[in-house]
Scaffold this motif. Sequence first.
Motif, short mmCIF file in Angstrom:
data_model
loop_
_atom_site.label_atom_id
_atom_site.label_comp_id
_atom_site.label_asym_id
_atom_site.label_seq_id
_atom_site.Cartn_x
_atom_site.Cartn_y
_atom_site.Cartn_z
N SER A 172 51.79 -17.98 29.50
CA SER A 172 51.15 -18.72 30.60
C SER A 172 52.15 -19.54 31.41
O SER A 172 51.76 -20.36 32.25
CB SER A 172 50.04 -19.66 30.08
OG SER A 172 49.05 -18.93 29.39
N GLN A 173 53.43 -19.33 31.19
CA GLN A 173 54.45 -20.08 31.92
C GLN A 173 54.55 -19.59 33.37
O GLN A 173 54.56 -18.40 33.64
CB GLN A 173 55.81 -19.91 31.25
CG GLN A 173 56.95 -20.63 31.96
CD GLN A 173 58.30 -20.35 31.33
OE1 GLN A 173 58.38 -19.62 30.34
NE2 GLN A 173 59.35 -20.93 31.86
N HIS A 174 54.59 -20.57 34.29
CA HIS A 174 54.76 -20.22 35.69
C HIS A 174 56.20 -19.79 35.94
O HIS A 174 57.14 -20.48 35.58
CB HIS A 174 54.42 -21.42 36.58
CG HIS A 174 54.52 -21.12 38.04
ND1 HIS A 174 55.61 -21.48 38.80
CD2 HIS A 174 53.67 -20.50 38.89
CE1 HIS A 174 55.42 -21.10 40.06
NE2 HIS A 174 54.25 -20.50 40.13
N LYS A 175 56.37 -18.61 36.57
CA LYS A 175 57.71 -18.06 36.80
C LYS A 175 58.24 -18.43 38.19
O LYS A 175 59.27 -19.05 38.33
CB LYS A 175 57.67 -16.54 36.64
CG LYS A 175 57.37 -16.07 35.22
CD LYS A 175 58.53 -16.35 34.30
CE LYS A 175 58.32 -15.69 32.94
NZ LYS A 175 59.46 -15.89 32.03
N PHE A 176 57.50 -18.04 39.21
CA PHE A 176 57.91 -18.34 40.58
C PHE A 176 56.74 -18.06 41.51
O PHE A 176 55.70 -17.54 41.09
CB PHE A 176 59.15 -17.55 41.00
CG PHE A 176 59.00 -16.05 40.88
CD1 PHE A 176 58.52 -15.30 41.94
CD2 PHE A 176 59.36 -15.39 39.71
CE1 PHE A 176 58.39 -13.92 41.84
CE2 PHE A 176 59.23 -14.02 39.58
CZ PHE A 176 58.75 -13.28 40.66
N SER A 177 56.91 -18.42 42.78
CA SER A 177 55.89 -18.20 43.81
C SER A 177 56.45 -17.32 44.91
O SER A 177 57.61 -17.46 45.29
CB SER A 177 55.41 -19.53 44.41
OG SER A 177 54.90 -20.37 43.40
N ILE A 178 55.63 -16.42 45.41
CA ILE A 178 56.02 -15.54 46.52
C ILE A 178 55.45 -16.11 47.80
O ILE A 178 54.24 -16.31 47.92
CB ILE A 178 55.51 -14.12 46.29
CG1 ILE A 178 56.14 -13.52 45.04
CG2 ILE A 178 55.79 -13.25 47.51
CD1 ILE A 178 55.62 -12.14 44.69
N THR A 179 56.31 -16.39 48.74
CA THR A 179 55.89 -16.90 50.04
C THR A 179 56.53 -16.04 51.14
O THR A 179 57.49 -15.31 50.89
CB THR A 179 56.31 -18.36 50.24
OG1 THR A 179 57.74 -18.45 50.14
CG2 THR A 179 55.67 -19.26 49.19
N SER A 180 55.99 -16.14 52.33
CA SER A 180 56.52 -15.41 53.48
C SER A 180 55.97 -16.03 54.74
O SER A 180 54.87 -16.58 54.75
CB SER A 180 56.13 -13.93 53.41
OG SER A 180 56.44 -13.26 54.61
N GLU A 181 56.74 -15.94 55.81
CA GLU A 181 56.25 -16.41 57.11
C GLU A 181 55.06 -15.59 57.58
O GLU A 181 54.29 -16.03 58.44
CB GLU A 181 57.37 -16.33 58.15
CG GLU A 181 57.87 -14.91 58.42
CD GLU A 181 58.93 -14.86 59.48
OE1 GLU A 181 58.72 -15.47 60.54
OE2 GLU A 181 59.98 -14.22 59.25
N HIS A 182 54.89 -14.40 57.01
CA HIS A 182 53.78 -13.52 57.39
C HIS A 182 52.57 -13.70 56.47
O HIS A 182 51.58 -12.99 56.63
CB HIS A 182 54.23 -12.07 57.38
CG HIS A 182 55.43 -11.79 58.23
ND1 HIS A 182 55.42 -11.97 59.59
CD2 HIS A 182 56.68 -11.37 57.90
CE1 HIS A 182 56.61 -11.66 60.08
NE2 HIS A 182 57.39 -11.31 59.08
N MET A 183 52.67 -14.62 55.52
CA MET A 183 51.57 -14.84 54.58
C MET A 183 50.89 -16.16 54.89
O MET A 183 51.52 -17.21 54.85
CB MET A 183 52.09 -14.83 53.14
CG MET A 183 50.99 -14.88 52.09
SD MET A 183 51.63 -14.99 50.39
CE MET A 183 52.46 -13.41 50.24
N ARG A 184 49.61 -16.09 55.21
CA ARG A 184 48.87 -17.31 55.53
C ARG A 184 47.69 -17.51 54.59
O ARG A 184 47.53 -18.58 54.02
CB ARG A 184 48.37 -17.26 56.99
CG ARG A 184 47.62 -18.50 57.43
CD ARG A 184 48.48 -19.76 57.34
NE ARG A 184 47.78 -20.94 57.79
CZ ARG A 184 46.95 -21.67 57.04
NH1 ARG A 184 46.71 -21.31 55.80
NH2 ARG A 184 46.37 -22.74 57.53
N LEU A 185 46.87 -16.49 54.40
CA LEU A 185 45.75 -16.56 53.46
C LEU A 185 45.73 -15.28 52.64
O LEU A 185 44.98 -14.35 52.94
CB LEU A 185 44.42 -16.76 54.20
CG LEU A 185 44.22 -18.10 54.91
CD1 LEU A 185 42.89 -18.12 55.65
CD2 LEU A 185 44.29 -19.27 53.92
N PRO A 186 46.56 -15.20 51.58
CA PRO A 186 46.60 -13.98 50.77
C PRO A 186 45.29 -13.77 50.04
O PRO A 186 44.67 -14.72 49.55
CB PRO A 186 47.75 -14.25 49.80
CG PRO A 186 47.82 -15.74 49.70
CD PRO A 186 47.44 -16.26 51.05
#
Length: 358
Positions: A172-186
């Motif tokens: 259950s460990q958080h690894k990382f987050s994926i973000t992008s300028e093209h991502m607003r409401l995934p």
Amino acid sequence: SSGINAEYGVFKVNYIWKKMCCCEFGETECEKLHSNESVDFHSEYWRLRHSRIFVSTPCDQFSKYGSSPGELYHPTSVTVVSLPCAKLLDERHNLCKNIVIVCDYRNSRVQVFDNKSKKLLFLLGRGNNGIQDNHLKLPVSAVVLHPERSDPLIAITDYENFCVQIFSLVSSQHKFSITSEHMRLPCGIVAIPDTDMIAVTDCRKHLVLVFKINNTGYSLVHIIGCLESKKKSQRWFHHPKGITSNSNRQLIVADWGNNNLKVFDNLENNFRFLKTIGREGSKVGEFKGPYGVTTDRYDNIWATDWLNNRVQMFNKNGKYLHTFGDDHHFSYPSGISIDKQSGKVYVADQNNNCVKVF
């Protein structure tokens, strides 16, 4: 509904018949049977490997409305996963090889259940605002990456944190987050088979984003859709929701605002647009807000029809096969998943705050 996996033979089943036209030899006339009657199906006349016998009422249902562990408030997705190598244990330290993952949207958490007992195993997210630690804010969909591994990852579309959160499914460990300028409401997410890639729908940007990921990071490798257009008529999508992939690694997108499903080729063919399935309406094969979409072991396509309160099935070529559900069964069905071992269909029934199994 359970699929019959044998290709030849005679099978006896108890069920209520609903007339359907999924036999490849044309429309078949059958009398309505009562639940305690039975009928023999001969595979010489019925290609049971490529069609199904359907049950129109759920054979199981779990969870109810609430905010306590194991309860749901507007579930938006359900995912059934087999874990041959991962060591997930229940409260009695029994090994869990088959799990059900539910995005508990309004409670801002993801709940993981043992598929056999339907008991809660653990939670991801604590319902707090913010991206730090393992907090989620309105999670919509989840997918397990490489479930055959001993420590698979789970990717969750975090709607109001504008990102995709990656966790270890075992620790259950958080690894990382994926973000992008093209991502607003995934919204929707799928792991593309036999690759290290995921595809994510964004219902604000009206796009599908394809990322390549590993245990430590990610990169954006492809965008499906029009980046610049603000007019609905010029977009490929209008508020796309669910997404899935078939055995050929093609993508099928539930295009909610355009009331259809869109099919795209695989990465090797640059995700070329192939076809549209369905149109707006309430007749068979039509949609009013397709939300969740999945495929079974034969690449048949199953989609929840949100405003029509039903589930529709198409073959791999997009030909309509079957519909089940109505206002008595569902209240805004959203996510859908198929247990490919048993053939059972799992539906997240959003306003009824539960998961129903057919």
